[in-house]
Design a protein around this motif. Structure first.
Motif, PDB file in Angstrom:
ATOM      1  N   GLY A 106     -12.112  17.748   6.806  1.00 39.54           N
ATOM      2  CA  GLY A 106     -13.345  17.989   5.884  1.00 39.54           C
ATOM      3  C   GLY A 106     -14.247  16.807   5.936  1.00 39.54           C
ATOM      4  N   SER A 107     -13.793  15.635   6.701  1.00 41.88           N
ATOM      5  CA  SER A 107     -14.742  14.487   6.670  1.00 41.88           C
ATOM      6  C   SER A 107     -14.785  13.861   8.078  1.00 41.88           C
ATOM      7  CB  SER A 107     -14.132  13.473   5.632  1.00 41.88           C
ATOM      8  OG  SER A 107     -13.054  12.875   6.658  1.00 41.88           O
ATOM      9  N   PRO A 108     -15.714  12.887   8.286  1.00 42.14           N
ATOM     10  CA  PRO A 108     -15.875  12.255   9.792  1.00 42.14           C
ATOM     11  C   PRO A 108     -14.794  11.080   9.831  1.00 42.14           C
ATOM     12  CG  PRO A 108     -17.610  11.626   8.344  1.00 42.14           C
ATOM     13  CD  PRO A 108     -16.717  12.452   7.566  1.00 42.14           C
ATOM     14  N   HIS A 109     -13.908  10.981   8.746  1.00 38.45           N
ATOM     15  CA  HIS A 109     -13.069   9.565   8.757  1.00 38.45           C
ATOM     16  C   HIS A 109     -11.804   9.887   9.440  1.00 38.45           C
ATOM     17  CE1 HIS A 109     -16.001   8.107   5.749  1.00 38.45           C
ATOM     18  NE2 HIS A 109     -15.945   9.166   5.167  1.00 38.45           N
ATOM     19  N   ARG A 110     -11.237   8.762   9.737  1.00 30.15           N
ATOM     20  CA  ARG A 110      -9.855   8.784  10.437  1.00 30.15           C
ATOM     21  C   ARG A 110      -8.936   7.726   9.651  1.00 30.15           C
ATOM     22  NH1 ARG A 110     -10.568   9.432  17.084  1.00 30.15           N
ATOM     23  NH2 ARG A 110     -11.862  11.263  16.847  1.00 30.15           N
ATOM     24  N   LEU A 111      -7.687   7.850   9.986  1.00 34.43           N
ATOM     25  CA  LEU A 111      -6.829   6.866   9.283  1.00 34.43           C
ATOM     26  C   LEU A 111      -5.800   6.562  10.353  1.00 34.43           C
ATOM     27  CD1 LEU A 111      -4.731   7.979   6.077  1.00 34.43           C
ATOM     28  CD2 LEU A 111      -3.531   7.948   8.176  1.00 34.43           C
ATOM     29  N   ARG A 112      -5.409   5.250  10.474  1.00 36.48           N
ATOM     30  CA  ARG A 112      -4.322   4.698  11.179  1.00 36.48           C
ATOM     31  C   ARG A 112      -2.716   5.045  10.509  1.00 36.48           C
ATOM     32  NH1 ARG A 112      -5.390  -0.253  10.786  1.00 36.48           N
ATOM     33  NH2 ARG A 112      -3.841  -0.638   9.241  1.00 36.48           N
ATOM     34  N   SER A 113      -1.940   5.558  11.091  1.00 38.82           N
ATOM     35  CA  SER A 113      -0.657   6.061  10.457  1.00 38.82           C
ATOM     36  C   SER A 113       0.575   4.660  10.453  1.00 38.82           C
ATOM     37  CB  SER A 113      -0.173   7.242  11.161  1.00 38.82           C
ATOM     38  OG  SER A 113       0.293   6.808  12.523  1.00 38.82           O
ATOM     39  N   ASP A 114       0.078   4.037   9.688  1.00 37.53           N
ATOM     40  CA  ASP A 114       1.221   2.687   9.562  1.00 37.53           C
ATOM     41  C   ASP A 114       2.338   3.177   8.767  1.00 37.53           C
ATOM     42  OD1 ASP A 114      -0.724   0.831  10.197  1.00 37.53           O
ATOM     43  OD2 ASP A 114      -1.604   0.652   8.376  1.00 37.53           O
ATOM     44  N   LEU A 115       2.441   4.127   7.789  1.00 31.48           N
ATOM     45  CA  LEU A 115       3.529   4.772   7.212  1.00 31.48           C
ATOM     46  C   LEU A 115       3.691   6.098   7.309  1.00 31.48           C
ATOM     47  CD1 LEU A 115       3.368   2.120   4.063  1.00 31.48           C
ATOM     48  CD2 LEU A 115       5.336   2.068   5.895  1.00 31.48           C
ATOM     49  N   SER A 116       4.875   6.679   7.200  1.00 30.72           N
ATOM     50  CA  SER A 116       5.022   8.035   6.980  1.00 30.72           C
ATOM     51  C   SER A 116       5.705   8.192   5.651  1.00 30.72           C
ATOM     52  CB  SER A 116       5.890   8.559   8.012  1.00 30.72           C
ATOM     53  OG  SER A 116       5.161   8.456   9.478  1.00 30.72           O
ATOM     54  N   ALA A 117       5.369   9.432   5.045  1.00 33.92           N
ATOM     55  CA  ALA A 117       6.206   9.733   3.730  1.00 33.92           C
ATOM     56  C   ALA A 117       6.613  11.191   3.797  1.00 33.92           C
ATOM     57  CB  ALA A 117       5.076   9.574   2.433  1.00 33.92           C
ATOM     58  N   THR A 118       7.975  11.415   3.060  1.00 33.93           N
ATOM     59  CA  THR A 118       8.377  12.698   2.813  1.00 33.93           C
ATOM     60  C   THR A 118       8.706  12.858   1.464  1.00 33.93           C
ATOM     61  OG1 THR A 118       9.320  12.833   5.477  1.00 33.93           O
ATOM     62  CG2 THR A 118      10.262  14.382   3.659  1.00 33.93           C
ATOM     63  N   LEU A 119       8.374  13.875   0.778  1.00 36.21           N
ATOM     64  CA  LEU A 119       8.357  13.991  -0.598  1.00 36.21           C
ATOM     65  C   LEU A 119       9.275  15.248  -0.501  1.00 36.21           C
ATOM     66  CD1 LEU A 119       8.411  13.563  -3.586  1.00 36.21           C
ATOM     67  CD2 LEU A 119       6.073  14.682  -3.653  1.00 36.21           C
ATOM     68  N   PHE A 120      10.640  15.061  -1.099  1.00 40.49           N
ATOM     69  CA  PHE A 120      11.599  16.084  -0.854  1.00 40.49           C
ATOM     70  C   PHE A 120      11.075  17.352  -2.290  1.00 40.49           C
ATOM     71  CE2 PHE A 120      13.477  13.267   1.653  1.00 40.49           C
ATOM     72  CZ  PHE A 120      14.079  13.921   2.514  1.00 40.49           C
ATOM     73  N   LEU A 121      11.099  18.362  -1.938  1.00 39.45           N
ATOM     74  CA  LEU A 121      10.937  19.713  -3.059  1.00 39.45           C
ATOM     75  C   LEU A 121      12.297  20.344  -2.841  1.00 39.45           C
ATOM     76  CD1 LEU A 121       7.322  20.269  -2.041  1.00 39.45           C
ATOM     77  CD2 LEU A 121       8.130  18.733  -3.904  1.00 39.45           C
ATOM     78  N   SER A 122      12.948  20.148  -2.415  1.00 38.55           N
ATOM     79  CA  SER A 122      14.249  21.184  -2.453  1.00 38.55           C
ATOM     80  C   SER A 122      15.440  20.100  -2.947  1.00 38.55           C
ATOM     81  CB  SER A 122      14.864  22.023  -1.222  1.00 38.55           C
ATOM     82  OG  SER A 122      13.721  22.749  -0.856  1.00 38.55           O
ATOM     83  N   GLU A 123      16.507  20.817  -3.547  1.00 34.74           N
ATOM     84  CA  GLU A 123      17.632  19.888  -4.022  1.00 34.74           C
ATOM     85  C   GLU A 123      18.540  19.911  -2.882  1.00 34.74           C
ATOM     86  OE1 GLU A 123      17.856  18.054  -6.223  1.00 34.74           O
ATOM     87  OE2 GLU A 123      16.373  18.883  -8.090  1.00 34.74           O
ATOM     88  N   PRO A 124      19.178  18.716  -2.681  1.00 33.37           N
ATOM     89  CA  PRO A 124      20.216  18.691  -1.411  1.00 33.37           C
ATOM     90  C   PRO A 124      21.204  19.990  -1.223  1.00 33.37           C
ATOM     91  CG  PRO A 124      19.901  16.556  -2.511  1.00 33.37           C
ATOM     92  CD  PRO A 124      19.206  17.429  -3.391  1.00 33.37           C
ATOM     93  N   ASP A 125      21.673  20.151  -2.625  1.00 29.87           N
ATOM     94  CA  ASP A 125      22.537  21.045  -2.408  1.00 29.87           C
ATOM     95  C   ASP A 125      22.423  22.569  -2.238  1.00 29.87           C
ATOM     96  OD1 ASP A 125      24.639  19.419  -3.220  1.00 29.87           O
ATOM     97  OD2 ASP A 125      24.532  19.609  -5.272  1.00 29.87           O
ATOM     98  N   ASP A 126      21.009  22.683  -2.154  1.00 27.62           N
ATOM     99  CA  ASP A 126      20.296  24.245  -1.795  1.00 27.62           C
ATOM    100  C   ASP A 126      20.192  24.444  -0.532  1.00 27.62           C
ATOM    101  OD1 ASP A 126      20.131  24.302  -4.726  1.00 27.62           O
ATOM    102  OD2 ASP A 126      17.792  23.972  -4.699  1.00 27.62           O
ATOM    103  N   TYR A 127      20.493  23.582   0.435  1.00 28.19           N
ATOM    104  CA  TYR A 127      20.381  23.670   1.934  1.00 28.19           C
ATOM    105  C   TYR A 127      21.452  22.966   2.762  1.00 28.19           C
ATOM    106  CZ  TYR A 127      17.432  19.612   1.642  1.00 28.19           C
ATOM    107  OH  TYR A 127      16.917  18.453   1.751  1.00 28.19           O
ATOM    108  N   ASP A 128      21.852  23.303   3.755  1.00 29.94           N
ATOM    109  CA  ASP A 128      22.737  22.534   4.695  1.00 29.94           C
ATOM    110  C   ASP A 128      22.042  21.978   5.997  1.00 29.94           C
ATOM    111  OD1 ASP A 128      25.058  23.080   2.968  1.00 29.94           O
ATOM    112  OD2 ASP A 128      25.604  24.753   4.299  1.00 29.94           O
ATOM    113  N   GLY A 129      22.366  20.818   6.383  1.00 30.82           N
ATOM    114  CA  GLY A 129      21.383  20.197   7.524  1.00 30.82           C
ATOM    115  C   GLY A 129      20.089  19.897   6.789  1.00 30.82           C
ATOM    116  N   GLY A 130      19.124  19.696   7.744  1.00 27.87           N
ATOM    117  CA  GLY A 130      17.857  19.474   7.133  1.00 27.87           C
ATOM    118  C   GLY A 130      17.615  17.569   6.679  1.00 27.87           C
TER     119      GLY A 130
END
Length: 226
Positions: A106-130
């Protein structure tokens, strides 16, 4: 560098997120992958313009704007609006490296990806693998954090998500352009910031607090690209 940031979202917020995502309009995740990544990607994502993604992403950005650990570790200049993915029933994402530059929707801007982020939303015991697996200088690091916790790591790394063989793995993911581009310099600034905080707790009136704080800001002034 891999930095675990606890409790970005509260337990109540995580439950509300999962409720909103349960009936969301999930799409084939390969639609957003490049020609190399699409061959190893098998998950689902919300579209960038999905209203649920926009609402939940805004809340994440609000929380991060007040999260001292994230601000100290990322030194963010720009943050791409969070996206959301789902792994279930054999969902997997093989070895890949994130794109170097992203367009801000929605904008003409760009972003250089220096860092990646993963925010977990499932509890570890709710799935195997991943597990999020990040290859580093001393071998792979496997990450599977509690719901509401976030992993912050270099976007330059080869990484993957292992096959989900049971349950469902929900997560938000996004990229950050840092004021300090070089990983080594960000790590040194974070270590110095941690030392200053510890010194302020143990001996708040020690004259070194002022000197070290000045050193921190002078290094940031020299190294930042704003």
């Amino acid at each position: 560098m891999m930095l675990a940031i606890p409790a970005v979202l509260s337990h109540e917020e995580v439950r509300a997120f999962r409720q909103d995502l349960r009936d969301a309009s999930w799409r084939d995740g390969r639609a957003t992958a490049g020609p190399v990544a699409e061959r190893v990607k098998a998950n689902q994502q919300l579209a960038d313009d999905d209203p649920v993604a926009a609402q939940l992403g805004s809340l994440i950005l609000e929380r991060l704007a007040r999260n001292e650990r994230f601000l100290a570790g990322a030194l963010p200049l720009k943050v791409l609006p969070p996206r959301f993915n789902r792994y279930a029933g054999g969902g997997v994402y093989g070895d890949h490296v994130d794109a170097a530059v992203f367009s801000v929707p929605g904008s003409p801007h760009r972003l250089r990806s220096d860092l990646s982020a993963t925010l977990f939303l499932s509890e570890p015991d709710d799935y195997d693998g991943g597990e999020l697996v990040i290859d580093g200088e001393f071998g792979p690091t496997c990450i599977k954090l509690p719901a509401g916790h976030m992993a912050l790591y270099s976007a330059r790394t080869v990484h993957r998500v292992t096959t989900v063989t049971r349950g469902e793995r929900l997560a938000a993911f996004f990229w950050i352009e840092s004021m300090v581009r070089e990983t080594e310099r960000r790590e040194m600034l974070l270590e110095l910031d941690d030392a200053i905080r510890a010194l302020r707790v143990d001996t708040p009136d020690h004259p070194s607090v002022v000197r070290l704080t000045g050193l921190y800001h002078n290094l940031l002034r020299s190294w930042s690209q704003t």
